[in-house]
Design a protein around this motif. Structure first.
Motif, PDB file in Angstrom:
ATOM      1  N   GLU A 266      29.772  21.544  34.002  1.00 51.00           N
ATOM      2  CA  GLU A 266      29.943  20.304  34.770  1.00 51.00           C
ATOM      3  C   GLU A 266      29.368  20.392  36.194  1.00 51.00           C
ATOM      4  N   TYR A 267      29.753  21.464  36.908  1.00 51.71           N
ATOM      5  CA  TYR A 267      29.301  21.624  38.292  1.00 51.71           C
ATOM      6  C   TYR A 267      28.910  23.076  38.549  1.00 51.71           C
ATOM      7  N   ALA A 268      27.906  23.275  39.404  1.00 54.18           N
ATOM      8  CA  ALA A 268      27.486  24.647  39.733  1.00 54.18           C
ATOM      9  C   ALA A 268      26.959  24.696  41.167  1.00 54.18           C
ATOM     10  N   GLU A 269      26.962  25.909  41.720  1.00 54.12           N
ATOM     11  CA  GLU A 269      26.338  26.149  43.028  1.00 54.12           C
ATOM     12  C   GLU A 269      25.224  27.159  42.852  1.00 54.12           C
ATOM     13  N   GLY A 270      24.138  26.959  43.588  1.00 57.98           N
ATOM     14  CA  GLY A 270      22.972  27.837  43.434  1.00 57.98           C
ATOM     15  C   GLY A 270      22.820  28.816  44.590  1.00 57.98           C
ATOM     16  N   PHE A 271      22.208  29.947  44.269  1.00 59.46           N
ATOM     17  CA  PHE A 271      21.971  30.993  45.273  1.00 59.46           C
ATOM     18  C   PHE A 271      20.566  31.567  45.077  1.00 59.46           C
ATOM     19  N   THR A 272      20.008  32.112  46.159  1.00 53.65           N
ATOM     20  CA  THR A 272      18.770  32.886  46.018  1.00 53.65           C
ATOM     21  C   THR A 272      19.077  34.350  46.345  1.00 53.65           C
ATOM     22  N   VAL A 273      18.229  35.221  45.848  1.00 47.88           N
ATOM     23  CA  VAL A 273      18.471  36.661  45.970  1.00 47.88           C
ATOM     24  C   VAL A 273      17.315  37.322  46.727  1.00 47.88           C
ATOM     25  N   GLU A 274      17.563  38.548  47.181  1.00 50.99           N
ATOM     26  CA  GLU A 274      16.517  39.287  47.896  1.00 50.99           C
ATOM     27  C   GLU A 274      15.878  40.335  46.988  1.00 50.99           C
ATOM     28  N   ARG A 275      16.538  40.617  45.870  1.00 50.81           N
ATOM     29  CA  ARG A 275      15.954  41.550  44.904  1.00 50.81           C
ATOM     30  C   ARG A 275      16.394  41.106  43.514  1.00 50.81           C
ATOM     31  N   TYR A 276      15.863  41.733  42.463  1.00 50.19           N
ATOM     32  CA  TYR A 276      16.263  41.346  41.117  1.00 50.19           C
ATOM     33  C   TYR A 276      17.764  41.474  40.932  1.00 50.19           C
ATOM     34  N   VAL A 277      18.319  40.570  40.136  1.00 47.49           N
ATOM     35  CA  VAL A 277      19.729  40.654  39.767  1.00 47.49           C
ATOM     36  C   VAL A 277      19.803  41.438  38.465  1.00 47.49           C
TER      37      VAL A 277
ATOM     38  N   ASN B 189      16.402  21.339  49.236  1.00 43.56           N
ATOM     39  CA  ASN B 189      16.550  21.632  47.807  1.00 43.56           C
ATOM     40  C   ASN B 189      15.762  22.880  47.446  1.00 43.56           C
ATOM     41  N   ILE B 190      16.346  24.031  47.723  1.00 40.30           N
ATOM     42  CA  ILE B 190      15.691  25.298  47.390  1.00 40.30           C
ATOM     43  C   ILE B 190      16.005  25.622  45.930  1.00 40.30           C
ATOM     44  N   GLU B 191      15.016  26.111  45.217  1.00 41.02           N
ATOM     45  CA  GLU B 191      15.239  26.445  43.808  1.00 41.02           C
ATOM     46  C   GLU B 191      16.081  27.719  43.710  1.00 41.02           C
ATOM     47  N   PRO B 192      17.236  27.654  43.034  1.00 40.37           N
ATOM     48  CA  PRO B 192      18.090  28.848  42.980  1.00 40.37           C
ATOM     49  C   PRO B 192      17.548  29.925  42.037  1.00 40.37           C
ATOM     50  N   ASP B 193      17.930  31.170  42.319  1.00 40.36           N
ATOM     51  CA  ASP B 193      17.618  32.270  41.390  1.00 40.36           C
ATOM     52  C   ASP B 193      18.721  32.428  40.350  1.00 40.36           C
ATOM     53  N   PHE B 194      19.949  32.044  40.717  1.00 37.97           N
ATOM     54  CA  PHE B 194      21.036  31.995  39.736  1.00 37.97           C
ATOM     55  C   PHE B 194      22.046  30.961  40.208  1.00 37.97           C
ATOM     56  N   VAL B 195      22.889  30.505  39.295  1.00 45.70           N
ATOM     57  CA  VAL B 195      23.920  29.534  39.671  1.00 45.70           C
ATOM     58  C   VAL B 195      25.287  30.028  39.211  1.00 45.70           C
ATOM     59  N   VAL B 196      26.324  29.566  39.902  1.00 48.24           N
ATOM     60  CA  VAL B 196      27.708  29.907  39.559  1.00 48.24           C
ATOM     61  C   VAL B 196      28.392  28.633  39.062  1.00 48.24           C
ATOM     62  N   ASP B 197      29.054  28.730  37.926  1.00 49.30           N
ATOM     63  CA  ASP B 197      29.803  27.605  37.363  1.00 49.30           C
ATOM     64  C   ASP B 197      31.037  27.353  38.236  1.00 49.30           C
ATOM     65  N   ILE B 198      31.090  26.185  38.876  1.00 46.24           N
ATOM     66  CA  ILE B 198      32.265  25.861  39.714  1.00 46.24           C
ATOM     67  C   ILE B 198      32.999  24.630  39.165  1.00 46.24           C
ATOM     68  N   SER B 199      32.874  24.409  37.864  1.00 49.38           N
ATOM     69  CA  SER B 199      33.426  23.184  37.263  1.00 49.38           C
ATOM     70  C   SER B 199      34.884  22.910  37.622  1.00 49.38           C
ATOM     71  N   ASN B 200      35.707  23.955  37.662  1.00 51.01           N
ATOM     72  CA  ASN B 200      37.123  23.725  37.962  1.00 51.01           C
ATOM     73  C   ASN B 200      37.420  23.759  39.464  1.00 51.01           C
ATOM     74  N   PHE B 201      36.383  23.858  40.254  1.00 50.57           N
ATOM     75  CA  PHE B 201      36.608  24.049  41.692  1.00 50.57           C
ATOM     76  C   PHE B 201      35.898  23.012  42.558  1.00 50.57           C
ATOM     77  N   ILE B 202      35.379  21.965  41.924  1.00 49.33           N
ATOM     78  CA  ILE B 202      34.672  20.942  42.698  1.00 49.33           C
ATOM     79  C   ILE B 202      35.639  20.182  43.615  1.00 49.33           C
ATOM     80  N   GLU B 203      36.904  20.015  43.164  1.00 48.75           N
ATOM     81  CA  GLU B 203      37.875  19.310  44.025  1.00 48.75           C
ATOM     82  C   GLU B 203      38.173  20.149  45.269  1.00 48.75           C
TER      83      GLU B 203
END
Ligand SMILES: [Zn+2]
Length: 238
Positions: free
Chosen positions: A218-229, A156-170
């Motif tokens: 509803e649903y999201a995926e998290g990512f970490t970054v190597e520099r500021y977004v 469980n790594i803390e994300p730097d940003f998340v992407v809304d995947i609500s319509n893509f969980i299936e």
């Protein structure tokens, strides 16, 4: 073929577990996306190389990616050295992605952190013109992706940003379940592994739900970054 996004995974199924909702979403937005697996997952306790090859192909079809390659590196034992970096540099220069996605920087499986650093280092080196590469008899131009993002998989790594995947969980679930040899099923005599439990599958779903909850979707995926977004305006942030 030029790709917008190129996602790397140490093993077939890493990309599906970590960021397949985001990939399905980007494909639906008209982006060209590719997946490159570093190894065939030949040390995996369950399944076999031919079975995993077929599963990876099926998952790629579910997600609608333009290309899926396997670099045949040694599962468990590949290293981050010049030879392996060059193999990745050749693919980056071949597909010229703007965005590269790769494994979590630290994870339970040692190949994930290793693969993450290997791909990230290769993305930088690929931009150096004095590193000359040939691919299928053709001299390649240097290319550096604009950004490298790391998806989250086991820990469980803390994300730097998340992407809304609500319509893509299936789609994400369907892509993961393409790997029927690897994950929980009531009808199998294969040995139980940490990722072959019902709890693991539910945790993937729950994590997406929980990350979504924290940003009001509803649903999201998290990512970490190597520099500021960077964003053009505050309105781009949700
Ligand atoms: Zn893996």
């Amino acid at each position: 073929m030029k790709l917008d996004i190129l996602a790397f995974g140490a093993h077939p199924d890493d990309v599906e577990l970590g960021c397949s909702g985001t990939i399905a979403k980007e494909v639906s937005l008209g982006k060209k996306v590719g997946i490159i697996d570093l190894t065939r997952g030949e040390l995996g306790t369950r399944g076999s190389v031919p079975i995993r090859d077929k599963e990876a192909k099926n998952a790629a079809e579910v997600l609608g990616v333009s290309v899926r390659e396997n670099l045949n590196m040694r599962d468990g034992f590949f290293v981050n050295d010049e030879q392996h970096q060059l193999e990745i540099i050749k693919r980056i220069r071949k597909y010229k992605p703007e965005i590269v996605l790769c494994n979590a920087i630290d994870d339970r499986h040692i190949d994930h952190g290793k693969g993450s650093k290997l791909v990230s280092d290769a993305c930088f080196l690929s931009g150096l013109r004095k590193i000359e590469t040939m691919f299928e008899g053709i001299e390649q131009e240097c290319w550096r992706p604009k950004v490298v993002y790391h998806y989250i998989q086991w820990k469980n790594i803390e994300p730097d940003f998340v992407v809304d995947i609500s319509n893509f969980i299936e789609k994400k679930t369907a892509a993961i379940m393409s790997y029927s040899s690897q994950f929980y099923s009531e009808n199998t005599n294969e040995p139980i592994t940490p990722i072959a439990t019902k709890n693991f599958l539910e945790s993937i779903h729950y994590r997406s739900q929980d990350l979504g909850r924290l940003v009001g979707v509803e649903y999201a995926e998290g990512f970490t970054v190597e520099r500021y977004v960077a964003v053009n305006s505050l309105g781009d942030l949700k």
